[in-house]
Motif scaffolding. Structure first.
Motif, PDB file in Angstrom:
ATOM      1  N   MET A   1     -38.310 -11.154 -57.551  1.00 52.18           N
ATOM      2  CA  MET A   1     -36.977 -10.679 -57.227  1.00 52.18           C
ATOM      3  C   MET A   1     -36.915  -9.164 -57.393  1.00 52.18           C
ATOM      4  SD  MET A   1     -34.417 -13.422 -58.845  1.00 52.18           S
ATOM      5  CE  MET A   1     -35.334 -14.724 -59.610  1.00 52.18           C
ATOM      6  N   ARG A   2     -36.149  -8.542 -56.532  1.00 52.83           N
ATOM      7  CA  ARG A   2     -36.106  -7.080 -56.509  1.00 52.83           C
ATOM      8  C   ARG A   2     -34.852  -6.562 -57.188  1.00 52.83           C
ATOM      9  NH1 ARG A   2     -37.835  -4.113 -51.293  1.00 52.83           N
ATOM     10  NH2 ARG A   2     -36.765  -2.689 -52.642  1.00 52.83           N
ATOM     11  N   GLY A   7     -33.019   0.423 -51.571  1.00 50.18           N
ATOM     12  CA  GLY A   7     -33.774   1.096 -50.527  1.00 50.18           C
ATOM     13  C   GLY A   7     -34.799   0.178 -49.901  1.00 50.18           C
ATOM     14  N   ARG A   8     -35.293   0.585 -48.751  1.00 52.02           N
ATOM     15  CA  ARG A   8     -36.268  -0.199 -48.017  1.00 52.02           C
ATOM     16  C   ARG A   8     -37.641   0.448 -48.140  1.00 52.02           C
ATOM     17  NH1 ARG A   8     -31.519   0.289 -45.747  1.00 52.02           N
ATOM     18  NH2 ARG A   8     -30.484  -1.500 -44.791  1.00 52.02           N
ATOM     19  N   LYS A   9     -38.674  -0.351 -48.077  1.00 52.49           N
ATOM     20  CA  LYS A   9     -40.031   0.192 -48.161  1.00 52.49           C
ATOM     21  C   LYS A   9     -40.473   0.801 -46.832  1.00 52.49           C
ATOM     22  CE  LYS A   9     -41.774  -2.744 -51.826  1.00 52.49           C
ATOM     23  NZ  LYS A   9     -42.819  -3.709 -52.217  1.00 52.49           N
ATOM     24  N   SER A  14     -44.978   5.407 -51.133  1.00 51.81           N
ATOM     25  CA  SER A  14     -43.819   6.093 -51.714  1.00 51.81           C
ATOM     26  C   SER A  14     -43.848   7.584 -51.410  1.00 51.81           C
ATOM     27  CB  SER A  14     -43.769   5.854 -53.220  1.00 51.81           C
ATOM     28  OG  SER A  14     -44.932   6.353 -53.835  1.00 51.81           O
ATOM     29  N   SER A  15     -45.022   8.193 -51.398  1.00 54.69           N
ATOM     30  CA  SER A  15     -45.098   9.628 -51.089  1.00 54.69           C
ATOM     31  C   SER A  15     -44.746   9.887 -49.626  1.00 54.69           C
ATOM     32  CB  SER A  15     -46.491  10.166 -51.402  1.00 54.69           C
ATOM     33  OG  SER A  15     -47.464   9.477 -50.657  1.00 54.69           O
ATOM     34  N   LEU A  44     -31.114   7.099 -45.272  1.00 53.93           N
ATOM     35  CA  LEU A  44     -30.883   8.542 -45.291  1.00 53.93           C
ATOM     36  C   LEU A  44     -29.463   8.872 -45.719  1.00 53.93           C
ATOM     37  CD1 LEU A  44     -31.827  11.437 -44.661  1.00 53.93           C
ATOM     38  CD2 LEU A  44     -31.126  11.030 -42.298  1.00 53.93           C
ATOM     39  N   ARG A  45     -28.512   7.996 -45.403  1.00 55.99           N
ATOM     40  CA  ARG A  45     -27.116   8.237 -45.756  1.00 55.99           C
ATOM     41  C   ARG A  45     -26.965   8.467 -47.263  1.00 55.99           C
ATOM     42  NH1 ARG A  45     -22.954   3.626 -44.281  1.00 55.99           N
ATOM     43  NH2 ARG A  45     -24.978   2.638 -44.260  1.00 55.99           N
ATOM     44  N   CYS A  46     -27.623   7.651 -48.077  1.00 60.14           N
ATOM     45  CA  CYS A  46     -27.538   7.783 -49.530  1.00 60.14           C
ATOM     46  C   CYS A  46     -28.094   9.130 -49.989  1.00 60.14           C
ATOM     47  CB  CYS A  46     -28.302   6.636 -50.177  1.00 60.14           C
ATOM     48  SG  CYS A  46     -28.312   6.669 -51.961  1.00 60.14           S
ATOM     49  N   ILE A  47     -29.227   9.532 -49.447  1.00 57.98           N
ATOM     50  CA  ILE A  47     -29.859  10.791 -49.843  1.00 57.98           C
ATOM     51  C   ILE A  47     -29.003  11.984 -49.418  1.00 57.98           C
ATOM     52  CG2 ILE A  47     -31.890  12.242 -49.441  1.00 57.98           C
ATOM     53  CD1 ILE A  47     -33.451   9.563 -49.140  1.00 57.98           C
ATOM     54  N   ALA A  48     -28.496  11.956 -48.183  1.00 60.67           N
ATOM     55  CA  ALA A  48     -27.709  13.076 -47.671  1.00 60.67           C
ATOM     56  C   ALA A  48     -26.398  13.226 -48.439  1.00 60.67           C
ATOM     57  CB  ALA A  48     -27.427  12.884 -46.189  1.00 60.67           C
TER      58      ALA A  48
END
Length: 117
Positions: A1-2, A7-9, A14-15, A44-48
């Motif tokens: 379970m995550r 976020g999605r892989k 990861s880099s 990207l919405r979360c990061i921006a």
């Protein structure tokens, strides 16, 4: 379970994911809107939005934290001097995502992510 893994892989290391989202964020702040796949746009919405929150704070520590993601100084200064002051009275929802059909080659769902005016 995550549990607690957001976020999605996106089938990347990861880099590679970190570099890709850094480049997408730079393009978004440079051009105001970009077209990408729906999954990338949603992540990207979360990061921006976090970067705009840092821009609204505007202190030196926030600038250094944002520089860890946005490595172009002209885009960073644009974020802190032009983009973030427009959202001082807004509490969130700085980006908007529109569905834009499917890519011709592999039928991936495409979306346009843009900064809300």
């Amino acid at each position: 379970m995550r549990h607690l893994n957001k976020g999605r892989k996106l089938n990347r290391t990861s880099s590679h994911r970190k570099a890709m989202f850094s480049n997408l964020a730079v393009s978004l702040f440079k051009h105001g809107q970009i077209e990408t796949t729906t999954a990338k746009a949603k992540d990207l919405r979360c990061i921006a939005e976090n970067l705009i929150q840092l821009g609204k704070r505007g202190d030196l520590h926030a600038r250094r934290q944002a520089y860890r993601i946005i490595r172009e100084r002209d885009v960073l200064s644009k974020l802190f001097n032009e983009i973030a002051p427009n959202y001082l009275s807004r509490n969130g929802g700085y980006t908007r995502i529109f569905k834009n059909g499917y890519r011709k080659g592999d039928a991936a769902p495409l979306s346009i992510i843009e900064l809300v005016a």
